[in-house]
Design a protein around this motif. Sequence first.
Motif, PDB file in Angstrom:
ATOM      1  N   PRO A  47     -20.024  32.691 111.290  1.00  9.07           N
ATOM      2  CA  PRO A  47     -20.031  33.912 112.079  1.00  9.07           C
ATOM      3  C   PRO A  47     -20.311  35.142 111.206  1.00  9.07           C
ATOM      4  N   GLU A  49     -22.263  39.476 111.739  1.00 12.76           N
ATOM      5  CA  GLU A  49     -22.728  40.457 112.704  1.00 12.76           C
ATOM      6  C   GLU A  49     -23.823  41.312 112.101  1.00 12.76           C
ATOM      7  N   VAL A  67     -20.994  30.557 118.983  1.00 18.32           N
ATOM      8  CA  VAL A  67     -19.727  31.253 118.805  1.00 18.32           C
ATOM      9  C   VAL A  67     -20.018  32.745 118.893  1.00 18.32           C
ATOM     10  N   ARG A  68     -19.309  33.430 119.781  1.00 16.32           N
ATOM     11  CA  ARG A  68     -19.462  34.879 119.890  1.00 16.32           C
ATOM     12  C   ARG A  68     -18.070  35.469 120.035  1.00 16.32           C
ATOM     13  N   GLU A  69     -17.669  36.183 118.987  1.00 13.81           N
ATOM     14  CA  GLU A  69     -16.329  36.744 118.883  1.00 13.81           C
ATOM     15  C   GLU A  69     -15.305  35.666 119.216  1.00 13.81           C
ATOM     16  N   ASP A  70     -14.551  35.775 120.304  1.00 12.96           N
ATOM     17  CA  ASP A  70     -13.496  34.811 120.605  1.00 12.96           C
ATOM     18  C   ASP A  70     -13.919  33.719 121.586  1.00 12.96           C
ATOM     19  N   GLU A  71     -15.209  33.662 121.923  1.00 14.61           N
ATOM     20  CA  GLU A  71     -15.636  32.639 122.878  1.00 14.61           C
ATOM     21  C   GLU A  71     -16.623  31.665 122.238  1.00 14.61           C
ATOM     22  N   GLU A  72     -16.681  30.462 122.794  1.00 11.58           N
ATOM     23  CA  GLU A  72     -17.609  29.424 122.347  1.00 11.58           C
ATOM     24  C   GLU A  72     -18.219  28.785 123.578  1.00 11.58           C
ATOM     25  N   HIS A  83     -27.080  38.455 121.453  1.00 17.73           N
ATOM     26  CA  HIS A  83     -25.919  39.009 120.762  1.00 17.73           C
ATOM     27  C   HIS A  83     -26.199  40.495 120.540  1.00 17.73           C
ATOM     28  N   GLU A  88     -19.926  39.876 116.510  1.00 18.62           N
ATOM     29  CA  GLU A  88     -19.884  38.730 115.602  1.00 18.62           C
ATOM     30  C   GLU A  88     -20.339  37.475 116.334  1.00 18.62           C
ATOM     31  N   HIS A  89     -21.222  36.691 115.676  1.00 22.73           N
ATOM     32  CA  HIS A  89     -21.765  35.486 116.293  1.00 22.73           C
ATOM     33  C   HIS A  89     -22.107  34.454 115.224  1.00 22.73           C
TER      34      HIS A  89
END
Length: 109
Positions: A47, A49, A67-72, A83, A88-89
């Motif tokens: 991850p 950015e 993966v993007r911040e708190d999600e997948e 993004h 963050e990814h």
Amino acid sequence: MSELDLYDEARANLDPAAGEVTTAELVVTDDVLVKAFALGPGAELDPHEHGESTNVFHILEGEVVVVREDEEELVAAPGVVRHDRGVEHGARNESDDVALFTASLCPLP
């Protein structure tokens, strides 16, 4: 092979082993970068950015966990994921096959 298509030549050189990430720059100009990422089985693009650029993944082969911040989310080819700047990814390959995607970054800082 098309003289205009930049993918075939780059793809021929992207053959990662398990756990490995290989890359190739497809387009580099003053305002855009398009880069190919090949993830071997179990490989991960950590991850990160881009504070001043939008980044777009185009999943071309296989499937990746985006993966993007708190999600997948598992995204299979063909797929497109945007993004936004400063988000963050990353991506990882949980399959037994090579996964390939491009990342387009623009504008370039």
